[in-house]
Design a protein around this motif. Structure first.
Motif, PDB file in Angstrom:
ATOM      1  N   UNK A 279       0.843  -1.197   0.000  1.00 38.91           N
ATOM      2  CA  UNK A 279       0.000   0.000   0.000  1.00 38.91           C
ATOM      3  C   UNK A 279       0.881   1.251   0.000  1.00 38.91           C
ATOM      4  N   UNK A 280       2.033   1.150  -0.674  1.00 39.35           N
ATOM      5  CA  UNK A 280       2.980   2.253  -0.715  1.00 39.35           C
ATOM      6  C   UNK A 280       2.364   3.486  -1.373  1.00 39.35           C
ATOM      7  N   UNK A 281       2.585   4.640  -0.785  1.00 36.79           N
ATOM      8  CA  UNK A 281       2.087   5.886  -1.364  1.00 36.79           C
ATOM      9  C   UNK A 281       2.744   6.129  -2.714  1.00 36.79           C
ATOM     10  N   UNK A 282       1.970   6.610  -3.673  1.00 33.17           N
ATOM     11  CA  UNK A 282       2.498   6.857  -5.007  1.00 33.17           C
ATOM     12  C   UNK A 282       3.406   8.071  -5.031  1.00 33.17           C
ATOM     13  N   UNK A 283       4.473   7.966  -5.802  1.00 35.24           N
ATOM     14  CA  UNK A 283       5.340   9.100  -6.096  1.00 35.24           C
ATOM     15  C   UNK A 283       4.740   9.834  -7.290  1.00 35.24           C
ATOM     16  N   UNK A 284       4.802  11.158  -7.269  1.00 29.30           N
ATOM     17  CA  UNK A 284       4.367  11.913  -8.432  1.00 29.30           C
ATOM     18  C   UNK A 284       2.883  12.264  -8.411  1.00 29.30           C
ATOM     19  N   UNK A 285       2.303  12.541  -9.580  1.00 37.34           N
ATOM     20  CA  UNK A 285       0.939  13.060  -9.653  1.00 37.34           C
ATOM     21  C   UNK A 285      -0.108  12.041  -9.207  1.00 37.34           C
ATOM     22  N   UNK A 286      -1.192  12.521  -8.686  1.00 31.14           N
ATOM     23  CA  UNK A 286      -2.311  11.660  -8.308  1.00 31.14           C
ATOM     24  C   UNK A 286      -3.010  11.168  -9.570  1.00 31.14           C
ATOM     25  N   UNK A 287      -3.174   9.852  -9.725  1.00 34.72           N
ATOM     26  CA  UNK A 287      -3.863   9.340 -10.925  1.00 34.72           C
ATOM     27  C   UNK A 287      -5.285   9.887 -11.011  1.00 34.72           C
ATOM     28  N   UNK A 288      -5.695  10.210 -12.234  1.00 29.92           N
ATOM     29  CA  UNK A 288      -7.042  10.719 -12.471  1.00 29.92           C
ATOM     30  C   UNK A 288      -7.772   9.789 -13.427  1.00 29.92           C
ATOM     31  N   UNK A 289      -9.002   9.420 -13.059  1.00 27.27           N
ATOM     32  CA  UNK A 289      -9.780   8.521 -13.905  1.00 27.27           C
ATOM     33  C   UNK A 289     -10.264   9.278 -15.137  1.00 27.27           C
ATOM     34  N   UNK A 290     -10.101   8.653 -16.302  1.00 23.99           N
ATOM     35  CA  UNK A 290     -10.525   9.257 -17.560  1.00 23.99           C
ATOM     36  C   UNK A 290     -11.951   8.817 -17.868  1.00 23.99           C
ATOM     37  N   UNK A 291     -12.882   9.776 -17.854  1.00 21.67           N
ATOM     38  CA  UNK A 291     -14.277   9.487 -18.158  1.00 21.67           C
ATOM     39  C   UNK A 291     -14.555  10.051 -19.544  1.00 21.67           C
ATOM     40  N   UNK A 292     -14.630   9.161 -20.534  1.00 19.28           N
ATOM     41  CA  UNK A 292     -14.705   9.565 -21.931  1.00 19.28           C
ATOM     42  C   UNK A 292     -15.838  10.545 -22.241  1.00 19.28           C
ATOM     43  N   UNK A 293     -17.057  10.348 -21.694  1.00 19.86           N
ATOM     44  CA  UNK A 293     -18.134  11.291 -22.040  1.00 19.86           C
ATOM     45  C   UNK A 293     -17.830  12.753 -21.717  1.00 19.86           C
ATOM     46  N   UNK A 294     -16.963  13.001 -20.741  1.00 21.76           N
ATOM     47  CA  UNK A 294     -16.597  14.383 -20.414  1.00 21.76           C
ATOM     48  C   UNK A 294     -15.856  15.028 -21.578  1.00 21.76           C
ATOM     49  N   UNK A 295     -14.922  14.278 -22.195  1.00 22.59           N
ATOM     50  CA  UNK A 295     -14.186  14.812 -23.332  1.00 22.59           C
ATOM     51  C   UNK A 295     -15.079  14.911 -24.569  1.00 22.59           C
ATOM     52  N   UNK A 296     -16.030  13.995 -24.717  1.00 19.77           N
ATOM     53  CA  UNK A 296     -16.998  14.091 -25.812  1.00 19.77           C
ATOM     54  C   UNK A 296     -17.767  15.410 -25.700  1.00 19.77           C
ATOM     55  N   UNK A 297     -18.280  15.696 -24.513  1.00 17.10           N
ATOM     56  CA  UNK A 297     -19.058  16.916 -24.309  1.00 17.10           C
ATOM     57  C   UNK A 297     -18.212  18.159 -24.575  1.00 17.10           C
ATOM     58  N   UNK A 298     -16.951  18.125 -24.148  1.00 21.10           N
ATOM     59  CA  UNK A 298     -16.072  19.281 -24.357  1.00 21.10           C
ATOM     60  C   UNK A 298     -15.848  19.530 -25.841  1.00 21.10           C
ATOM     61  N   UNK A 299     -15.538  18.463 -26.584  1.00 12.90           N
ATOM     62  CA  UNK A 299     -15.254  18.636 -28.006  1.00 12.90           C
ATOM     63  C   UNK A 299     -16.510  18.949 -28.811  1.00 12.90           C
ATOM     64  N   UNK A 300     -17.653  18.426 -28.399  1.00 12.55           N
ATOM     65  CA  UNK A 300     -18.900  18.789 -29.077  1.00 12.55           C
ATOM     66  C   UNK A 300     -19.163  20.280 -28.899  1.00 12.55           C
ATOM     67  N   UNK A 301     -18.789  20.815 -27.748  1.00 16.89           N
ATOM     68  CA  UNK A 301     -18.938  22.252 -27.487  1.00 16.89           C
ATOM     69  C   UNK A 301     -17.876  23.056 -28.228  1.00 16.89           C
ATOM     70  N   UNK A 302     -16.621  22.560 -28.225  1.00 19.51           N
ATOM     71  CA  UNK A 302     -15.516  23.265 -28.881  1.00 19.51           C
ATOM     72  C   UNK A 302     -15.692  23.316 -30.392  1.00 19.51           C
ATOM     73  N   UNK A 303     -16.007  22.157 -30.986  1.00 18.65           N
ATOM     74  CA  UNK A 303     -15.980  22.006 -32.441  1.00 18.65           C
ATOM     75  C   UNK A 303     -17.368  21.967 -33.079  1.00 18.65           C
TER      76      UNK A 303
END
Length: 363
Positions: A279-303
């Protein structure tokens, strides 16, 4: 007929022969013709509670004391065989999200030229992209002779496209190296294929010894590294795309790169049954879960949706042609064969060169 999985023990399955129910005035019956089974569906089960995947298709009954049953979502094709909705004609074919079943009753609404949404109340809190059923006769992606490609690869490729796009949208957090775990998985392969086409990006695939030769043969990874030889990873400013979901591998990658790891993304759980040694603490950045629909919504708005569709479609056509050089399809029919294929994927015994296409209808 449905294949159900015990949510507390993913190896435990049962076949449920439900009676067909009479349709409500706002409902339609879809005959599920065929669907794909991939490691992505195992991720749906492994993260089913955290990301609500179990909520899309609730089990018919929980049978208290005998298991906590659920239905794993899959992507496939279905035909409208009965409809009480004027805008949805019998005979239309759709592509979308289904349970491992021979049919699905939906409540169609929010019609557009290409698709409709299932307005069933229990689905409305989930991401709309999973509730959308696309008409094959209006889908620019669809080709009747490539339905197997679409079932097996399209949902994974769409995720791959969004991973690549998210990293590009963030200038890969200042890194030129992208490290992907589970390099033999189709989500990783699609991501590597797209990343490799970008100038100045070095793509590293992490895999097991059993899959190393296959991963190297693909030609989309600049380097292939075995899980038990992480010391071979060249330290540079890097992004980690974790598709395996193996906590020990993740910790080792973080430790190896240290401050040079600019971003850590969690995508899947192909190593869903791994239990970490420490259960060693991670070195470096905290992992972030990638939720694909969030990027879909962003690009639908952007493009705008049409530009997003065009860009995904262009990448898909290149990718679908490229995979013909190494991908073969294997069909299974009937509940018992579907169950066996599910267990093969669950145990990590699937050949990465094979795309599994299933039907609950016996031959």
């Amino acid at each position: 007929m449905q294949l159900e999985v015990d949510r507390s023990d993913l190896h435990r399955t049962r076949i449920v022969d439900d009676r067909a129910v009479a349709l409500a005035a706002n409902a339609a019956r879809l005959r599920v013709d065929a669907f794909a089974l991939t490691s992505n569906n195992i991720t749906y089960a492994a993260f089913g509670d955290a990301l609500q995947y179990w909520n899309f298709f609730p089990a018919s009954s929980t049978d208290p004391g005998s298991g906590d049953w659920g239905r794993v979502p899959v992507w496939g094709f279905a035909d409208v065989v009965e409809s009480n909705v004027a805008d949805l004609a019998v005979g239309r074919r759709v592509y979308g999200y289904f349970p491992m079943a021979d049919e699905l009753v939906v409540e169609p609404g929010r019609f557009e030229a290409r698709a409709f949404q299932d307005l069933a109340a229990h689905r409305q809190s989930m991401a709309a992209t999973y509730n959308r059923y696309v008409f094959t006769d209006a889908d620019p992606i669809h080709a009747s002779d490539r339905e197997m490609h679409q079932m097996v690869l399209w949902p994974l490729f769409f995720t791959s496209f969004l991973i690549d796009d998210f990293l590009a949208d963030n200038d890969r957090f200042g890194a030129s190296t992208v490290v992907l775990s589970s390099a033999s998985s189709k989500t990783a392969i699609g991501s590597a294929f797209l990343l490799a086409s970008r100038p100045g990006v070095r793509v590293v695939g992490m895999t097991s010894a059993a899959n190393a030769e296959f991963v190297r043969s693909l030609g989309c990874y600049d380097e292939t590294v075995l899980y038990d030889d992480l010391a071979a990873l060249e330290v540079a400013d890097a992004v980690f795309v974790d598709i395996a979901g193996n906590a020990d591998v993740r910790a080792a990658v973080h430790a190896r790169f240290g401050d040079h790891l600019r971003y850590s993304m969690v995508v899947g759980g192909t190593h869903w049954d791994h239990r970490p040694d420490t259960q060693t603490a991670l070195v470096g950045p905290t992992p972030e879960f990638f939720f694909a629909p969030t990027q879909v919504a962003k690009r639908a708005d952007d493009w705008g949706q049409s530009v997003l569709d065009e860009r995904v479609g262009e990448g898909w056509r290149r990718y679908a042609t490229w995979v013909d050089g190494w991908l073969k399809f294997d069909s299974c029919a009937g509940a018992e064969e579907v169950e066996a294929t599910y267990q093969t994927l669950l145990d990590g015994r699937a050949d990465p060169r094979i795309g599994y296409v299933c039907s609950m209808h016996a031959r």
